[in-house]
Motif scaffolding. Structure first.
Motif, mmCIF file in Angstrom:
data_model
loop_
_atom_site.group_PDB
_atom_site.id
_atom_site.type_symbol
_atom_site.label_atom_id
_atom_site.label_comp_id
_atom_site.label_asym_id
_atom_site.label_seq_id
_atom_site.Cartn_x
_atom_site.Cartn_y
_atom_site.Cartn_z
ATOM 1 N N ASN A 35 0.834 -1.186 0.000
ATOM 2 C CA ASN A 35 0.000 0.000 0.000
ATOM 3 C C ASN A 35 0.876 1.245 0.000
ATOM 4 O OD1 ASN A 35 -1.612 2.152 1.930
ATOM 5 N ND2 ASN A 35 -3.013 0.988 0.623
ATOM 6 N N TRP A 36 0.379 2.345 -0.554
ATOM 7 C CA TRP A 36 1.181 3.571 -0.617
ATOM 8 C C TRP A 36 1.613 4.035 0.775
ATOM 9 C CZ3 TRP A 36 -0.113 8.406 1.420
ATOM 10 C CH2 TRP A 36 -1.422 8.563 1.889
ATOM 11 N N LYS A 37 0.765 3.811 1.786
ATOM 12 C CA LYS A 37 1.117 4.250 3.140
ATOM 13 C C LYS A 37 2.213 3.389 3.748
ATOM 14 C CE LYS A 37 -3.128 4.047 4.667
ATOM 15 N NZ LYS A 37 -3.784 3.699 3.354
ATOM 16 N N THR A 38 2.319 2.137 3.297
ATOM 17 C CA THR A 38 3.387 1.275 3.805
ATOM 18 C C THR A 38 4.751 1.864 3.470
ATOM 19 O OG1 THR A 38 1.924 -0.623 3.425
ATOM 20 C CG2 THR A 38 4.230 -1.098 3.873
ATOM 21 N N MET A 39 4.896 2.394 2.247
ATOM 22 C CA MET A 39 6.159 3.025 1.866
ATOM 23 C C MET A 39 6.379 4.335 2.611
ATOM 24 S SD MET A 39 9.027 3.182 0.242
ATOM 25 C CE MET A 39 9.004 1.810 -0.916
ATOM 26 N N VAL A 40 5.333 5.130 2.768
ATOM 27 C CA VAL A 40 5.485 6.396 3.493
ATOM 28 C C VAL A 40 5.848 6.130 4.950
ATOM 29 C CG1 VAL A 40 4.345 8.531 4.208
ATOM 30 C CG2 VAL A 40 3.939 7.617 1.920
ATOM 31 N N ASP A 41 5.271 5.090 5.538
ATOM 32 C CA ASP A 41 5.660 4.696 6.895
ATOM 33 C C ASP A 41 7.178 4.532 6.987
ATOM 34 O OD1 ASP A 41 3.114 4.657 7.942
ATOM 35 O OD2 ASP A 41 2.943 2.478 8.037
ATOM 36 N N GLY A 42 7.741 3.799 6.027
ATOM 37 C CA GLY A 42 9.169 3.522 6.048
ATOM 38 C C GLY A 42 10.011 4.773 5.923
ATOM 39 N N TYR A 43 9.577 5.711 5.068
ATOM 40 C CA TYR A 43 10.353 6.942 4.890
ATOM 41 C C TYR A 43 10.252 7.847 6.117
ATOM 42 C CZ TYR A 43 12.285 11.120 2.696
ATOM 43 O OH TYR A 43 13.073 12.209 2.403
ATOM 44 N N GLN A 44 9.096 7.852 6.767
ATOM 45 C CA GLN A 44 8.827 8.825 7.828
ATOM 46 C C GLN A 44 9.331 8.412 9.208
ATOM 47 O OE1 GLN A 44 8.348 11.887 6.681
ATOM 48 N NE2 GLN A 44 6.447 12.261 7.791
ATOM 49 N N GLU A 45 9.902 7.238 9.344
ATOM 50 C CA GLU A 45 10.451 6.864 10.651
ATOM 51 C C GLU A 45 11.927 6.537 10.525
ATOM 52 O OE1 GLU A 45 11.554 3.728 11.559
ATOM 53 O OE2 GLU A 45 10.788 2.461 9.957
ATOM 54 N N CYS A 46 12.607 6.592 11.671
ATOM 55 C CA CYS A 46 14.065 6.397 11.635
ATOM 56 C C CYS A 46 14.520 5.276 12.570
ATOM 57 C CB CYS A 46 14.770 7.706 12.001
ATOM 58 S SG CYS A 46 14.177 8.468 13.530
ATOM 59 N N THR A 54 16.314 13.234 13.524
ATOM 60 C CA THR A 54 15.108 13.916 13.997
ATOM 61 C C THR A 54 14.219 14.282 12.812
ATOM 62 O OG1 THR A 54 16.367 14.863 15.843
ATOM 63 C CG2 THR A 54 14.228 15.858 15.347
ATOM 64 N N VAL A 55 12.922 14.174 13.001
ATOM 65 C CA VAL A 55 11.948 14.583 11.999
ATOM 66 C C VAL A 55 11.173 15.782 12.534
ATOM 67 C CG1 VAL A 55 9.930 13.914 10.642
ATOM 68 C CG2 VAL A 55 11.720 12.234 11.115
ATOM 69 N N TYR A 56 11.210 16.881 11.765
ATOM 70 C CA TYR A 56 10.482 18.091 12.125
ATOM 71 C C TYR A 56 9.260 18.206 11.212
ATOM 72 C CZ TYR A 56 14.817 19.279 14.572
ATOM 73 O OH TYR A 56 15.918 19.258 15.395
ATOM 74 N N GLN A 103 10.602 17.668 7.535
ATOM 75 C CA GLN A 103 12.037 17.765 7.249
ATOM 76 C C GLN A 103 12.769 16.745 8.112
ATOM 77 O OE1 GLN A 103 14.061 21.344 8.455
ATOM 78 N NE2 GLN A 103 15.916 20.861 7.278
ATOM 79 N N HIS A 104 13.600 15.934 7.480
ATOM 80 C CA HIS A 104 14.415 14.955 8.185
ATOM 81 C C HIS A 104 15.824 15.523 8.352
ATOM 82 C CE1 HIS A 104 11.746 11.244 7.507
ATOM 83 N NE2 HIS A 104 11.083 12.296 7.046
ATOM 84 N N VAL A 105 16.321 15.515 9.581
ATOM 85 C CA VAL A 105 17.650 16.044 9.880
ATOM 86 C C VAL A 105 18.448 14.956 10.589
ATOM 87 C CG1 VAL A 105 18.965 17.810 11.109
ATOM 88 C CG2 VAL A 105 16.775 18.402 10.055
ATOM 89 N N ALA A 106 19.555 14.556 9.984
ATOM 90 C CA ALA A 106 20.369 13.484 10.553
ATOM 91 C C ALA A 106 21.072 13.926 11.828
ATOM 92 C CB ALA A 106 21.392 12.994 9.531
ATOM 93 N N ASP A 107 21.513 15.180 11.859
ATOM 94 C CA ASP A 107 22.194 15.720 13.030
ATOM 95 C C ASP A 107 21.708 17.145 13.245
ATOM 96 O OD1 ASP A 107 23.839 16.659 15.013
ATOM 97 O OD2 ASP A 107 25.697 15.892 14.142
ATOM 98 N N THR A 122 7.561 10.209 15.179
ATOM 99 C CA THR A 122 6.673 11.372 15.096
ATOM 100 C C THR A 122 6.282 11.673 13.652
ATOM 101 O OG1 THR A 122 8.573 12.881 15.006
ATOM 102 C CG2 THR A 122 7.638 12.409 17.181
ATOM 103 N N GLY A 123 7.158 11.347 12.702
ATOM 104 C CA GLY A 123 6.842 11.561 11.291
ATOM 105 C C GLY A 123 5.710 10.672 10.830
ATOM 106 N N VAL A 124 5.675 9.436 11.309
ATOM 107 C CA VAL A 124 4.588 8.513 10.978
ATOM 108 C C VAL A 124 3.280 9.003 11.596
ATOM 109 C CG1 VAL A 124 3.734 6.148 11.185
ATOM 110 C CG2 VAL A 124 6.167 6.564 10.794
ATOM 111 N N ALA A 125 3.337 9.387 12.869
ATOM 112 C CA ALA A 125 2.139 9.885 13.541
ATOM 113 C C ALA A 125 1.582 11.115 12.831
ATOM 114 C CB ALA A 125 2.456 10.215 15.000
#
Length: 318
Positions: free
Chosen positions: A131-142, A162-164, A171-175, A270-273
């Motif tokens: 499902n399209w949300k399955t892929m977005v889940d993966g991108y939006q969490e770390c 961190t995901v803002y 926005q995903h920020v590694a550091d 938090t990105g998934v939520a």
């Protein structure tokens, strides 16, 4: 103690009626990243897109890079926006709000990159059994990155990842101490933009009418050609395929009933939520609006599921 945020139930990843409601509630009312102006580098060449069963044709009309037309399947011009730094966004329906309302605080962030300087090098597309949300889940969490993306984690350690969340984008920020070390963005509902390593990649997660299948569309841009681009391409494709395999396994568990719903990590997910709550809110609002005239079966469940809300039930699965 406040209740923990829970995921959308598995039925939202497997139900055709729910997808059709999502389509009306979310996809017809959103904006989509088509790419930078360099994606449309040949005058007169038509570039085809399809989002949620709506076809678009994009064409550069003259030597002016911003002279771009975007037409739907009826030949009508759709609402579009080309940002100051050269990103092209489009709608698929007049129901979408104005661009600056949908992405109200986006422009200062994307203003840091001149996207007109990154030539288009390659585009690929293929389907996945998820499902399209399955892929977005993966991108939006770390949480999974260190285990499923070992090569990526060498360059961007997940320890401080961190995901803002903003207005309809993340926005995903590694550091957090190095906010300018790459630009990683998720545009609700189904587009991403990743700028790092001298190149840029973006993908669109395009739902099909079958909720268990999704078409992935990738575009790649880079300052260099030849071996340097191929090295970059190999690296980002490895990350993409790691996510692809993870998503197919996750979807299989959703469809078999192995996983129904769960609790989201309050720090790392938090990105998934954020995006699931947007899907839920928009879908429930659409449902409420439609049922004023066409009542359908509803079922109330726990108020801890992504906030106080009701769960839509697919009558076919009841």
């Amino acid at each position: 103690m406040s209740s923990l945020t829970r995921t959308l139930p598995a039925s939202w990843f497997c139900s055709s009626p729910l997808y059709q409601l999502e389509r009306r509630a979310v996809f017809l009312k959103s904006w989509y990243l088509l790419g930078p102006v360099t994606r449309f580098h040949q005058v007169g060449e038509e570039v085809k897109y399809e989002v949620a069963q709506v076809s678009l044709t994009v064409c550069r009309r003259s030597d002016e890079p911003r002279d771009i037309s975007i037409l739907n399947e009826t030949g009508s011009e759709v609402k579009s926006c080309i940002t100051e730094t050269g990103l092209v966004f489009s709608t698929i329906s007049d129901e979408a709000p104005p661009f600056d309302e949908f992405f109200s605080d986006l422009k200062p962030l994307i203003g840091k990159v001149d996207f007109t300087k990154l030539p288009h090098r390659r585009s690929i597309k293929y389907e996945g059994k998820f499902n399209w949300k399955t892929m977005v889940d993966g991108y939006q969490e770390c949480l999974h990155c260190q285990y499923t993306h070992p090569a990526f984690s060498v360059y961007y350690p997940p320890t401080f990842y961190t995901v803002y969340n903003h207005t309809n984008f993340s926005q995903h920020v590694a550091d957090p101490k190095k906010p300018d070390d790459g630009l990683f963005l998720y545009f609700f509902p189904n587009c991403t933009l990743n700028v790092y390593g001298g190149g840029m990649s973006s993908f669109r997660v395009c739902p099909t009418e079958n909720p268990g299948f999704t078409r992935m569309e990738f575009d790649y841009y880079h300052e260099e050609t030849g071996a340097k681009f191929e090295e970059y391409f190999k690296f980002v494709r490895q990350v993409a395929m790691e996510d692809y395999e993870l998503c197919e396994k996750a979807q299989e568990n959703l469809e078999k009933g192995v996983y129904y719903e769960g609790i989201l990590n309050p720090i790392k997910e938090t990105g998934v939520a954020f995006y699931q709550q947007r899907v839920l809110d928009m879908t429930l609002a659409q449902h409420d609006n439609e049922t004023r005239f066409h009542p359908v079966e509803m079922h109330k469940t726990s108020t801890s599921k992504l906030g106080t809300a009701t769960q839509l039930i697919d009558p076919a699965s009841s």
